[in-house]
Design a protein around this motif. Structure first.
Motif: not given
Length: 473
Positions: A254-275
């Motif tokens: 299920g290694a493809a989930n590592f990429w999805l985990l990166g997507g989770v991190v990116a979305l959390v970061l985006l919500s903090g930096f995006w105004k």
């Protein structure tokens, strides 16, 4: 820039039902409330603590109903005293602004991490167990305490399924991976993410509580190694390992989930930096476009992960929704019954809990970092640590520029107290309950609520006292 407000149909309907005063009343003054409004919150905490001991069968089948009953024990009298409209505003705010984003993030991390299977039969010797906890501590600050916990708890349990005594392994896992390891970035733990949204720099916590975190983790890892070695030498392992060796050694499915985990991190970061100036008004609660995009994206990632992950990986992980459902139902009651408690704390020295707020201020009017560390930590042990962080962030002035510079010691104490002391009880941080539920579903007899607190009082509290003298005087 003036915020551009977009009112969906539901919000437009709400504006007809609710008066303007009510629509802006998500934040209300708790100074006039009686401490009795905290009884439902105390009730749900005592239910979580006592019912699994006194009525385990009843609790197993009806814990969701118990949580709902305590929520209604707050909402119905509150509506009767302050009006249905006002109570509705509080309910919507707790759900839309806090609970739903909280559960969406946890569900996404739970699903994605549950789709990664670490293949192979690890041997739960003291050295390997300590290494897994250390790796989890590092991962926790980058993929969150929930993500790291869900990724590693299953292989850790599987590695130790031939051990006679293994409860201490899970307890220390909660201490280290589910809590202290997440102290270095806003991705690590919800309180730090809230601080990030308030304006605290992304790397500020890593720069200002790095030594405190390393000290806590080093002591816990060393202590765990010696305890685990003692039990391993004393009891050995079972004659037959329940997990057979597999060909090919250690690997990932299920290694493809590592990429999805990166997507989770990116979305959390985006919500903090995006105004964005776009704000939706939902029954008096403002929902920003970045947060909405984050939550929709997280739901999509969870769905994609579940659909893409093969049934075999889920079966090998013994993946089930029970732990997530337990957290969702219990924290729904906690997030609702905590409403008056947080309001009374926010009332400051003039509120019902004024003694707590006064205790964190020195005679000369300056904040006392040691008291902020303990006040934030003790309340985070029994309240959700994210709103508790915000209470004391605001008590200390609420200005991120001043807190990151002039009062850096105070903000460090608040941050450390919220993250570290979330490990004191099962309800201090959401991953605690999730790890407990997964361990119990695998046959590990976890300590009761008070039994777990016996571990934390014996190990964590003395460590926090020592940390106070070393770092927060």
């Amino acid at each position: 820039m003036q915020k551009k407000k977009i009112r969906p149909k539901a919000a437009a309907l709400a504006s007809l039902i609710l008066s303007p005063a009510l629509a802006s009343a998500a934040e209300f003054d708790g100074g006039s409330l009686s401490p009795l409004w905290g009884v439902p919150f105390a009730g749900i905490l005592l239910s979580i603590a006592l019912l699994p001991l006194l009525a385990p069968a009843f609790w197993h089948h009806h814990y969701g109903k118990v949580s709902a009953a305590w929520a209604l024990a707050f909402l119905l009298p509150f509506a009767a005293n302050f009006g249905v409209g006002f109570a509705g505003v509080q309910l919507v705010h707790a759900l839309v602004a806090e609970y739903i984003p909280f559960i969406i993030l946890l569900t996404a991390l739970f699903t994605v991490a549950g789709g990664i299977h670490i293949r192979g039969n690890l041997r739960g010797a003291p050295g390997l167990n300590t290494a897994i906890l250390a790796i989890g501590a590092v991962l926790a600050s980058f993929m969150g305490t929930t993500g790291a916990s869900m990724l590693l708890i299953r292989p850790l349990i599987r590695a130790n399924d031939d051990r006679v005594h293994k409860v201490h392994v899970i307890v220390f896992f909660i201490f280290i991976v589910s809590n202290a390891g997440g102290a270095l970035t806003p991705l690590g733990d919800p309180p730090l993410f809230l601080g990030f949204l308030k304006g605290v720099g992304f790397f500020w916590t890593a720069q200002n509580i790095l030594f405190e975190t390393l000290f806590i983790l080093a002591v816990l890892l060393a202590l765990f190694y010696f305890i685990d070695r003692h039990y391993h030498r004393k009891e050995g392992v079972l004659p037959v390992d329940p997990t057979p060796d597999t060909p090919g050694g250690i690997g990932f499915d299920g290694a493809a989930n590592f990429w999805l985990l990166g997507g989770v991190v990116a979305l959390v970061l985006l919500s903090g930096f995006w105004k964005s100036p776009v704000v939706f008004d939902v029954f008096g609660t403002e929902v920003g476009l970045p947060g909405l995009v984050r939550d929709v994206g997280l739901i999509a990632i969870a769905v994609v992960s579940y659909k893409l992950t093969s049934p075999k990986v889920h079966a090998d992980n013994q993946f089930e929704w029970g732990p997530m459902a337990e957290v969702a139902k219990l924290f729904a009651g906690i997030f609702l019954t905590i409403i008056p408690v947080i309001a009374m704390l926010k009332a400051g020295t003039q509120g019902p809990f004024g003694a707590i707020v006064s205790a964190v201020t020195r005679a000369d009017g300056q904040p006392d970092p040691a008291m902020y560390f303990w006040a934030t930590g003790v309340l985070s042990s029994f309240l959700d640590n994210a709103p508790t962080y915000l209470v004391f962030f605001n008590t200390a002035g609420g200005d991120p520029a001043a807190l990151m510079t002039t009062y850096a010691g105070t903000l460090a104490a608040i941050s450390a107290g919220a993250v570290f002391m979330g490990a004191n009880t099962y309800i201090g941080n959401a991953p605690n309950l999730m790890v407990k539920a997964i361990a119990e579903s695998r046959g590990v007899r976890m300590p009761s609520f008070f039994g777990y607190m016996a571990w934390s009082c014996a190990i964590l509290v003395p460590l926090f006292v020592l940390s106070t003298f070393l770092f927060f005087r």
